[in-house]
Design a protein around this motif. Sequence first.
Motif, mmCIF file in Angstrom:
data_model
loop_
_atom_site.group_PDB
_atom_site.id
_atom_site.type_symbol
_atom_site.label_atom_id
_atom_site.label_comp_id
_atom_site.label_asym_id
_atom_site.label_seq_id
_atom_site.Cartn_x
_atom_site.Cartn_y
_atom_site.Cartn_z
ATOM 1 N N ARG A 202 -8.000 0.623 4.827
ATOM 2 C CA ARG A 202 -8.100 -0.516 3.914
ATOM 3 C C ARG A 202 -7.821 -1.840 4.615
ATOM 4 N NH1 ARG A 202 -4.531 -1.897 -1.542
ATOM 5 N NH2 ARG A 202 -5.957 -3.517 -2.289
ATOM 6 N N ARG A 203 -6.853 -1.850 5.501
ATOM 7 C CA ARG A 203 -6.414 -3.106 6.121
ATOM 8 C C ARG A 203 -7.053 -3.394 7.470
ATOM 9 N NH1 ARG A 203 -4.665 -5.693 1.759
ATOM 10 N NH2 ARG A 203 -3.260 -4.370 0.533
ATOM 11 N N GLU B 216 -5.887 -4.343 -7.646
ATOM 12 C CA GLU B 216 -6.694 -4.607 -6.453
ATOM 13 C C GLU B 216 -7.059 -3.314 -5.737
ATOM 14 O OE1 GLU B 216 -4.230 -7.293 -4.285
ATOM 15 O OE2 GLU B 216 -4.917 -9.069 -5.392
ATOM 16 N N MET B 217 -6.124 -2.350 -5.725
ATOM 17 C CA MET B 217 -6.425 -1.073 -5.088
ATOM 18 C C MET B 217 -7.506 -0.326 -5.857
ATOM 19 S SD MET B 217 -3.975 2.211 -4.247
ATOM 20 C CE MET B 217 -3.889 2.692 -5.979
ATOM 21 N N ASP C 253 -9.908 -1.649 -7.592
ATOM 22 C CA ASP C 253 -11.178 -2.308 -7.264
ATOM 23 C C ASP C 253 -11.683 -1.847 -5.902
ATOM 24 O OD1 ASP C 253 -11.034 -3.683 -9.648
ATOM 25 O OD2 ASP C 253 -10.244 -5.530 -8.758
ATOM 26 N N TRP C 254 -10.772 -1.729 -4.948
ATOM 27 C CA TRP C 254 -11.147 -1.283 -3.602
ATOM 28 C C TRP C 254 -11.665 0.155 -3.625
ATOM 29 C CZ3 TRP C 254 -8.218 2.351 -0.502
ATOM 30 C CH2 TRP C 254 -8.714 2.497 0.795
ATOM 31 N N ALA D 245 -15.120 0.356 -5.081
ATOM 32 C CA ALA D 245 -16.161 -0.199 -4.201
ATOM 33 C C ALA D 245 -16.496 0.732 -3.050
ATOM 34 C CB ALA D 245 -15.713 -1.552 -3.656
ATOM 35 N N ARG D 246 -15.642 1.678 -2.753
ATOM 36 C CA ARG D 246 -15.854 2.526 -1.581
ATOM 37 C C ARG D 246 -17.106 3.397 -1.648
ATOM 38 N NH1 ARG D 246 -10.340 5.434 0.022
ATOM 39 N NH2 ARG D 246 -11.865 6.730 1.133
ATOM 40 N N ASP E 150 0.829 -1.210 0.000
ATOM 41 C CA ASP E 150 0.000 0.000 0.000
ATOM 42 C C ASP E 150 0.859 1.253 0.000
ATOM 43 O OD1 ASP E 150 -2.248 -1.530 -0.049
ATOM 44 O OD2 ASP E 150 -2.816 -1.196 2.038
ATOM 45 N N GLU F 295 -5.202 5.920 5.049
ATOM 46 C CA GLU F 295 -5.887 5.074 4.070
ATOM 47 C C GLU F 295 -5.437 3.620 4.178
ATOM 48 O OE1 GLU F 295 -8.458 5.800 2.094
ATOM 49 O OE2 GLU F 295 -8.447 7.710 3.160
ATOM 50 N N GLU G 55 -20.060 1.371 -0.676
ATOM 51 C CA GLU G 55 -20.074 1.075 0.744
ATOM 52 C C GLU G 55 -20.563 2.280 1.534
ATOM 53 O OE1 GLU G 55 -16.145 -0.032 1.634
ATOM 54 O OE2 GLU G 55 -16.215 -1.963 0.587
#
Length: 248
Positions: free
Chosen positions: A170-171, A228-229, A231-232, A235-236, A157, A166, A239
């Motif tokens: 994320r984690r 992957e980041m 995609d995250w 998606a935020r 990250d 952040e 959410e």
Amino acid sequence: MKVLLVEDDPLHAAFLRDAVGQALPEVSQILTADNGREGEVMARRGVGAVVMDLQMKERNGIDAARTIWSERPETRILFWSNYADEAYLRGLSRIVPHGSPYGYVLKTAPVQRLHLAMRAVLVEGQVLVDREIHRLQQRQSRPAHALSESEYTVLLDMALGLPDREIARRRGMSERTVQNRLLSLYDKLAVDLPGEGAPAINKRVRAVACALSSGALNAEALRIAEREMRDWLLARPAESQAGSIRSR
């Protein structure tokens, strides 16, 4: 028994075909694919055993294996690669389904070792990593300097440019935990420049440089982490919107 060979170098592909013929006489059909994308398609033809190159121009072996395992988690995959980087092994360990046999052997290994790996993984269902890979890793890094999985995700990250807040979000960590992981990373990666009078450095940037130099990170790991980041991040908003609706 069907075996799929995924290799973009024609000479290497021919060598693998000969090796399968010698090591696995029970094989009834050998299928071939020139790249990871074609390998994904071919794997759907009832293939339970795959020998896969890792680095290919059109879709690499890690991405192809991820797709194959998502559809057929029982597939046995032996990776055959020039690379012994820690980042590749970490990338594989993160996508292998629980209990799925897989192997990793270097292209520089003797042909007898390749034959043994083929039988161990593709026929006997074992997990096998070439001992030469472990030797190379031991030369590059002492055990005390090995990164934990938590430290590695923070390193990824950080390499992608995320600030502490952040990374924590994320984690699922506190910011203090992220900062502690960073201090551990700086120590294990030996980011401080040696010698008296060394100039002040940006430790975050230096840590990424040291990780790339040691093989803890590589271009493929960063490319996958970038996807992957993204995609995250996409998606935020969904959410946040869901949380807003629930709070009404």
